[in-house]
Design an enzyme around this catalytic site. Structure first.
Site, mmCIF file in Angstrom:
data_model
loop_
_atom_site.group_PDB
_atom_site.id
_atom_site.type_symbol
_atom_site.label_atom_id
_atom_site.label_comp_id
_atom_site.label_asym_id
_atom_site.label_seq_id
_atom_site.Cartn_x
_atom_site.Cartn_y
_atom_site.Cartn_z
ATOM 1 N N LYS C 191 0.831 -1.202 0.000
ATOM 2 C CA LYS C 191 0.000 0.000 0.000
ATOM 3 C C LYS C 191 0.873 1.264 0.000
ATOM 4 C CE LYS C 191 -3.522 2.785 0.502
ATOM 5 N NZ LYS C 191 -3.137 3.867 1.364
ATOM 6 N N GLU C 198 1.191 6.818 -6.643
ATOM 7 C CA GLU C 198 0.112 7.807 -6.756
ATOM 8 C C GLU C 198 0.675 9.229 -6.808
ATOM 9 O OE1 GLU C 198 -2.822 7.332 -3.574
ATOM 10 O OE2 GLU C 198 -2.848 9.514 -3.405
#
Lengths: 327, 327, 327, 327
Positions: C191, C198
């Site tokens: 993650k 991102e």
């Protein structure tokens, strides 16, 4: 002063010699007995163990540890701490991570031991030129050690004085090549940033010479190619240009010896300081694109192809139908 | 409408087919007679030369050039310009540099010829998905050509509509997959930046997967290693994550086929658009660290060692006395 | 299954609702009694304390902690550990640093407690779209919890299947939107890298739009300016282009609402994951220029001028005699 | 020798003075009559126009143009070309783009005029220290002008000689501070890369001092803060450290004067050379992350917030529901 020096490698040995040459006494220990004997031949008091060293030092004892950062330094300082007495001083002259200094100083202070960290620049040239030192520790202890630092430092020499320094506002030691940077850890912190900058400077020159070299590339139109002489360019920039520096001096030496640098593969190591500098930048939320890119260039120099490169090719194959055909 | 299509490579051929499938007439020419015959077999009107094409087009004639950017496109447009009549339209559907468009449009306007530049994204998937088009040209001409663009575009399909679009303020064509971006050159400019972004996106994924992959490295302490499954990670991110994208879809396909990507060497080509995007950023004084780093990663992927890397080693040798010993 | 959910903020509350809607039982606790009552009104079993929750859970108990990373999560897990029984499961669904997971799992294992870390992407859209989950933990425990994860995940939906996946070689859960990434810590590690990517993707779009916007700059020659429509460009790229993505969808929504983005100042926060990703890259010696530049752009967005900028001016003053005159 | 000097600004005036002080004759022209008179008072032969200058020069005439790059230089050289005779020499001592040199040299050669480009480093310090010069042109002409260059150069001075230079393999002029770099354009090309490197070096120091400064930040845990003295650190690094340089000398002067650099806003200009260096890197496909990041830092220093920053906020609002809550 009398100093116990632990670790007689290139740096440690030269420091000992510079101290002795200037009237200090050195009690020397290294796990290599040969290294100890060699230094004893140059005038040092040989110690066969840390316990032996303990007996040969004054009270309070001054222990200067000059070992590789990490395990060797950590373990040795722990061992000395067991043998040291209240009021003793332990100096870490290696390249420790400054947070280790902060922690050690706190632990040692509980035992009444003073801890001083010394970041040292100058490499193999230090014996001759003197060492540029950035020192962390409590004021009293650093002041006490001043004779040692003054001896090791280059001194004012014939480097031009900086105009505008106001005696009342500055540390007079800076002009002699050493400073008391702050509390424990501050010395290695400043040295760490110094190395981070060093990476950036080196990479700036590296990229510039790459562009000079690439100007002869056969991929360029024939009338836009220049076959430039790297050796002479490095030399001329040493003389009156805005980018003259000691690193450029070294570059000029390297290129004079072999303009093609064929003895080098181009796999470039990095020590911890570059990475720690970026860690510090991120902790402070300071953008440091140049220093980081310099570090990454070294990582990249040590691999043939990254997995990421292959992933790019896989994507290009995916949308363009072919590895070689650009989208 | 009737369109003359010059250049029947993968892109040109597919564009012709998509046009014909939707009721347009295509007069086709390519310097490969075989390519012309193949398209004629699919329903195109074969042209044996540009002169021949001239005779088979309506008045005004619509010439769509679909050739590699640079020389081939430049020369062909010059040749067409000689044969074209007042009111004709020349479309460059390739990847030309937008400043070439600006220049050409000006020159052609003097002859009464309209010039339209079409940047096209979609790669080999366009025949099936439709082409995303960014168009530059004068309003009247672009409006006149609308039936062609509407046919080539993907149309609304089942892509969710963007909330908040106010019909009066936007170009309704955008939702169908094409826009009139501005005057000549604007189409290729927007497409160029699109490719610049594409490089950045690709490199972001590449670095991320590199870090995932590197987590199994034996240089890490044993209890900090993870042996992660690249294929499944790419897949799971496609489903509900913030970083889902079409490029990630392609990544997932590539990894599903071969998790180690062993068919790829990792030497990654770049077309002109990435470089032109950086040129534009510099002309505008816009910092573009990510897009530039993405471009440089491709340059770096194509060489073993830079001269700069060797220079770093030479400097390190200079101050540290040894290539391998960090300062 | 019956789950104890600690932390009923936006994420925790939505997770509880999605679980209950699909037949699971949720025992809910939050230090805000109001939050607990609100969820109880939606069908949850209210707990007035962790002790109360303990009594209301099955054996073994499943504790899902959904709190801010750092202190709140750390303290709560420590408290639960005191109350938990052999065989209980503690899940950290927040954004913890993966090394904290590794450490906690080791400590809890000594007490016979299983630890599972779940990295969750999907933001405020998760209730509707489902959560993309990356899970770390021992196989048995993760398998046991499968009904919970399957409920929270988006499922296959109508996202196109990736061609080439070979059932025997992959984790079937990935297609449903969740994976068992590896041992404790692996979930948050994946993650974390997801967030690092991102940042890179976002910055690539940001720079691209900056260049589009800057093309109208009055500093450019008049015939090289384009006044481009940001809203329509974002929209058209969603449709058939290579750079379509969910982040681009959000960009299109934002620009449709206000093409000038005047409600935003441009000071951009960063959570820990971007920084941790760079730390991981450095530990692995992986060059990550794009991800790092993306992080630094955020740091830079939050200050007016750096001290470094002033230092540049001071140097330029030094060699050029004037701040404004370039050398 | 007798030289016609056109452009009597700071650089031009100082060059004239250094030439005259060492026995050369200078015919001086500037569009400011005052500047001409001022130099005439120092011993120059005043010229009231280029025609007037023509009459006062020897045959062949030597024209040294010292004007801002771009229009002023371009126009003046064109005008001189009209007045010049076969065998005359035109020198561009400004900061022209090297491709302009290549073009001009070609055009002028057709008229029998020799063209020489001289890149000059040394800034306002040149009058005193001498100018470091990188010269492009044909060998015969550059050799002919040697007395001028030798006068302007710093000479060997007391800068340590580079060990290992082999007389037969190097240009002896390099040690005196000037080189014949190659054909027309090569001088300005080398000077351009010099400036590119300069940007990188400056930014490396800037980032390092930013990190030193940021270490006092209140966002750090109290026991990890150091309040470091910038002035003394710059000073100590001048003395024996690996990163000593002339730019560091200037830094030390600036900080000695005002440690907080409060007279500077931190908006940093860039001249064309930084950008041209990146253009050259891209043409050669050489990765230049450090030099580019240095240039971009200057762009970024001149804006408050980029449109891209706002776009990041818009995306974060999109997926996180709130500007301030990190995903």
């Amino acid at each position: 002063m009398k100093i116990g020096l632990i670790g007689l490698g290139r740096m440690g040995g030269n420091i000992a010699r510079r101290l002795m040459k200037n009237g200090h006494e050195v009690v020397a220990f290294d796990r290599s007995e040969e290294a100890v004997q060699k230094l004893a031949a140059d005038g040092a008091i040989a110690a066969s163990s840390l316990d032996d060293m303990r007996g040969k030092l004054d009270t309070p004892a001054i222990w200067w540890v000059m070992l590789p950062a990490g395990g060797p330094t950590e373990d040795t300082i722990a061992t000395i701490a067991d043998k040291a007495s209240d009021g003793d001083i332990i100096i870490d002259g290696g390249n420790s991570f400054y947070k280790d200094d902060v922690r050690r100083a706190k632990t040692l202070a509980e035992k009444g031991i003073h801890y001083v960290d010394v970041g040292t620049s100058g490499g193999v040239w230090g014996l001759e030129r003197g060492y540029c030192m950035m020192i962390g520790g409590d004021k009293e202890t650093v002041d006490l050690l001043d004779p040692i630092f003054e001896t090791l430092a280059p001194g004012m020499g014939d480097i031009v004085r900086t105009s505008g320094r106001i005696a009342e506002q500055v540390d007079p030691r800076a002009e002699k090549g050493y400073i008391h940077a702050g509390p424990p850890g501050a010395g290695h912190f400043v040295k760490m940033v110094h190395n981070g900058i060093e990476y950036g400077l080196m990479q700036a020159y590296a990229e510039g010479f790459d562009i000079l070299k690439g100007k002869a590339s056969e991929n360029l139109p024939e009338d836009e190619r220049f076959d430039l002489n790297m050796t002479d360019i490095a030399e001329v920039w040493r003389r009156g240009s805005v980018i003259s520096s000691w690193l450029l001096d070294l570059t000029a030496i390297g290129l004079a010896k072999d303009e093609k640098l064929e003895q080098f593969t181009g796999s470039v190591a990095d020590s911890g300081e570059g990475q720690w500098t970026i860690d510090a930048a991120m902790e402070e939320k300071v953008p440091a694109n140049v220093l980081t890119a310099a570090l990454y260039a070294r990582y990249r120099s040590r691999v043939d192809h990254t997995f990421g490169d292959k992933l790019l090719s896989a994507m290009r194959f995916g949308f363009g139908g072919h590895v070689e055909i650009p989208q």
